[in-house]
Write a protein that holds these residues in place. Structure first.
Motif, PDB file in Angstrom:
ATOM      1  N   GLU A 111      66.258  35.796  15.627  1.00  0.00           N
ATOM      2  CA  GLU A 111      65.858  37.110  16.110  1.00  0.00           C
ATOM      3  C   GLU A 111      64.435  37.134  16.638  1.00  0.00           C
ATOM      4  OE1 GLU A 111      67.535  36.517  13.381  1.00  0.00           O
ATOM      5  OE2 GLU A 111      69.426  37.396  14.033  1.00  0.00           O
ATOM      6  N   GLU A 112      63.731  35.983  16.635  1.00  0.00           N
ATOM      7  CA  GLU A 112      62.361  35.952  17.124  1.00  0.00           C
ATOM      8  C   GLU A 112      62.173  34.977  18.288  1.00  0.00           C
ATOM      9  OE1 GLU A 112      60.505  36.492  12.695  1.00  0.00           O
ATOM     10  OE2 GLU A 112      59.328  35.454  14.172  1.00  0.00           O
ATOM     11  N   ARG A 118      64.625  37.992  24.257  1.00  0.00           N
ATOM     12  CA  ARG A 118      64.780  39.312  23.622  1.00  0.00           C
ATOM     13  C   ARG A 118      65.364  40.314  24.605  1.00  0.00           C
ATOM     14  NH1 ARG A 118      65.454  40.446  18.725  1.00  0.00           N
ATOM     15  NH2 ARG A 118      64.231  42.360  18.711  1.00  0.00           N
ATOM     16  N   PHE A 180      65.354  46.308  17.908  1.00  0.00           N
ATOM     17  CA  PHE A 180      64.540  46.203  19.120  1.00  0.00           C
ATOM     18  C   PHE A 180      63.404  47.219  19.079  1.00  0.00           C
ATOM     19  CE2 PHE A 180      68.596  44.376  20.370  1.00  0.00           C
ATOM     20  CZ  PHE A 180      68.185  43.211  20.996  1.00  0.00           C
ATOM     21  N   GLU A 184      59.940  46.495  23.773  1.00  0.00           N
ATOM     22  CA  GLU A 184      61.022  45.676  24.331  1.00  0.00           C
ATOM     23  C   GLU A 184      61.998  46.523  25.118  1.00  0.00           C
ATOM     24  OE1 GLU A 184      61.228  42.109  20.966  1.00  0.00           O
ATOM     25  OE2 GLU A 184      62.386  43.944  20.690  1.00  0.00           O
TER      26      GLU A 184
END
Length: 656
Positions: A111-112, A118, A180, A184
């Motif tokens: 998730e990073e 992203r 999110f 983003e």
């Protein structure tokens, strides 16, 4: 701030990400000898393929613009990414879990990833959300819209069509729930900024995912459904870090393989037209996304078609004997459609393909045509295409009265510049002959008018050619790697040195067997090649490659192939400054043999030739020294012995 990606993880990404597969998503690659592939360069406009990929070494190089590197640098350049994000992008594709130096080497969660990943992930989640909403009661108008145009639920699924519900923050809340951030979401283009904060950009609309050539969703197109919607009929994603409307074509991810196979692309005007064409059996259909078909789109399409030109004859051919594929524009039969076709004519000269126009006389677009007359009518529309040149000329003539002398003269004056802009000279005069027939005028007079129009455009064309020359390859600032001056003929010694280094980098096993590492540092005379030789020696010489093969024998897979990849990267890392680019060029250069046994003989031949040349140079030096030495001098005998040894070594090379 994230730390540095661990070196071994970067190496794992390089090893797992097959460069031919990554590059092949953007460029149509064809075999170019043993272990080599080539295609049209994605980084500069060219007609003859000069972009080479060496899958075994994981390297690419364009001999037209001097760009080159490994799979990571390709992704950096093609997607405009910094190094770390390019690595993360590839790691996500090939399943490498990255670790970072500032957190004790612990693996970071998926998730990073970098910013681009992203944004891609946000679009993936949004697409899932929209497609799920299409089955809700609120989406009845969307389903009705599709049904009225002949698209069932399966068609919607195939193309990823979804529904954006009414309300200001449905998607916003969903994305926030998936972790999110507001920054983003703003950067993604999925939300808009208002006085009271951010809100869903698409509301109460039918939405199509817009995917890049690799199949990743980078934006959306949305069609108005509600009468009370004050927005435009079609609303697209705004320009974002991952969505550039001039660089995307709707449907390209689905059509790219058919385009490359059939060497044909059909450009339609909208999302439903793409759907209709594909469902009707025209799998090469694509559409622009809220903008005219321009230079960037042409570059994308040409890479898939594999356009090239015969430079000597100035005539355009495909690989083989015929033209380089077909580009077919479908336009509405109304005045706006004709103007769009004429704009396409202005861009046509960038293609090496034959360019056509398919216009339905009654003005039906592919979607309506399929709905009213079936799939076969769409295929017939494409099959009944007419050359774009002819369409452009006839469109000019249609605006004038050809029944009068004055009208025919005006038509000639208007059409002659159109004919004069045809770059293929043979085709130009064929259309001049056709124009004479359409006007009912003497061919000589028409040819004279075309020649006059051509001369009038010479000054403008010259300025264009000057701009082309200014952007020509060879401006990289790298040391010349061919041992010649500007426009000069390559020196045979420099050619041999280049060939040997190509073998050392691509076939190190042969260089090792031939004793390449025993060559002295001053063997190479071309400065760039001397720099490459220094990098080879700094990497441990070909002996280091041999040792790596031994280490990898127990690790599974082809040890020699994996060691070759490692070897090329080691030499690149030890190259100083711009010499690294020369290393890449030599590592990717095609070798003049099309069979493995032929390559072995070629490698042995050039290596022996360089060894003989080096020995000949040393023999000449020793002979000179011997002539300057008195035979009574005790050193004379030592020098003579050295000379005999060198002569014997040179003689022995003849037997290899």
């Amino acid at each position: 701030m994230a730390g540095l990606i661990r070196r071994e993880d970067i190496a794992a990404v390089r090893e797992r990400a097959r460069i031919d597969e990554i590059v092949g998503a953007y460029v149509t690659l064809k075999a170019a000898g043993v272990g080599s592939m080539k295609g049209l360069c994605p980084f500069h406009d060219e007609r003859t393929p000069s972009f080479h990929v060496r899958p075994q070494l994981g390297l690419w190089h364009c001999f037209g613009c001097d760009e080159g590197g490994d799979v990571i640098s390709f992704v950096q350049k093609i997607d405009h990414l910094p190094f770390a994000e390019a690595v993360e992008h590839l790691a996500a594709k090939v399943g490498v879990q990255l670790r970072y130096e500032d957190d004790g080497g612990r693996a970071r969660p998926r998730e990073e990833p970098g910013r681009r990943q992203r944004l891609i992930e946000a679009h993936r989640v949004a697409e899932e959300y929209y497609t799920a909403q299409l089955d809700t009661p609120a989406a009845a108008p969307a389903r009705q819209f599709l049904a009225e145009r002949g698209f069932d639920r399966q068609a919607a699924t195939t193309f990823g069509v979804g529904f954006a519900p009414t309300g200001w923050d449905n998607l916003l809340r969903h994305l926030r729930g998936r972790g999110f951030t507001e920054a983003e979401l703003t950067a993604s283009g999925l939300v808009s900024q208002g006085n009271r904060g951010i809100y869903d950009r698409f509301r109460g609309r039918l939405v199509w995912p817009i995917r890049d050539i690799t199949g990743e969703t980078v934006g959306f197109g949305a069609r108005k459904l509600m009468e009370d919607d004050p927005g435009p009929k079609y609303l697209n994603t705004p320009e974002t870090p991952i969505y550039k409307k001039s660089q995307v074509l709707y449907g390209l991810d689905m059509a790219k393989r058919a385009i490359a196979k059939e060497r044909k692309v059909v450009v339609v005007e909208g999302y439903t037209d793409v759907m209709a064409a594909h469902l009707a059996g025209v799998g090469t259909a694509v559409a622009t996304c809220g903008t005219a078909f321009g230079a960037e789109h042409i570059r994308i399409v040409r890479r898939l078609l594999g356009d090239r030109a015969d430079a000597a004859a100035g005539v355009i051919f495909a690989s083989g004997a015929s033209y380089g594929g077909e580009v077919i524009f479908t336009f509405d039969g109304d005045e706006a459609g004709q103007k769009a076709a004429l704009r396409a004519f202005e861009e046509d000269q960038r293609f090496a393909s034959q360019t056509f126009v398919a216009v339905q006389p009654d003005g039906l677009d592919p979607c309506d045509l399929r709905l009213q007359r079936g799939d076969g009518a769409v295929r017939e529309l494409v099959a009944a295409r007419q050359p774009l040149f002819a369409f452009a000329i006839r469109s000019v003539l249609a605006q004038l009265d050809l029944t009068t002398a004055e009208g025919r003269v005006s038509a000639l004056r208007s059409a002659a510049p159109v004919v004069a802009r045809i770059r293929d000279r043979a085709l130009r005069w064929e259309y001049a002959r056709s124009l004479a027939g359409w006007l009912g005028m003497e061919e000589v007079a028409v040819r004279r008018a075309v020649q006059s129009a051509s001369r009038a455009g010479t000054e403008q064309q010259g300025a264009s050619e000057e701009r082309w020359a200014a952007a020509a390859p060879g401006q990289s600032g790298r040391p010349p790697a061919n041992g010649q001056g500007s426009g000069g003929r390559e020196d045979p010694v420099a050619r041999l040195e280049r060939q040997v280094l190509e073998v050392v980098l691509q076939l190190p096993q042969h260089a090792l067997a031939a004793g390449f590492d025993d060559l002295p540092p001053d063997t190479f005379t071309v400065p760039a090649f001397r720099g490459v030789h220094d990098a080879v020696r700094a990497a441990g010489g070909t002996r280091a490659y041999g040792e790596q093969v031994e280490k990898m024998h127990g690790a599974g897979g082809d040890a020699q192939e994996r060691a070759a990849t490692w070897w090329a990267e080691q030499v690149r890392e030890n190259a100083v400054g711009p010499v690294a680019g020369v290393v890449t060029e030599l590592a990717v250069a095609p070798l003049p043999a099309d069979r493995a046994d032929g390559l072995a003989a070629y490698a042995r031949g050039v290596l022996v030739a360089l060894l003989r040349m080096g020995l000949t140079r040393r023999i000449a030096d020793v002979k000179g020294n011997l002539q300057r030495t008195d035979p009574q001098d005790p050193a004379y005998s030592e020098i003579f012995t050295e000379l005999m040894e060198l002569e014997n070594r040179r003689r022995a090379l003849t037997d290899l």
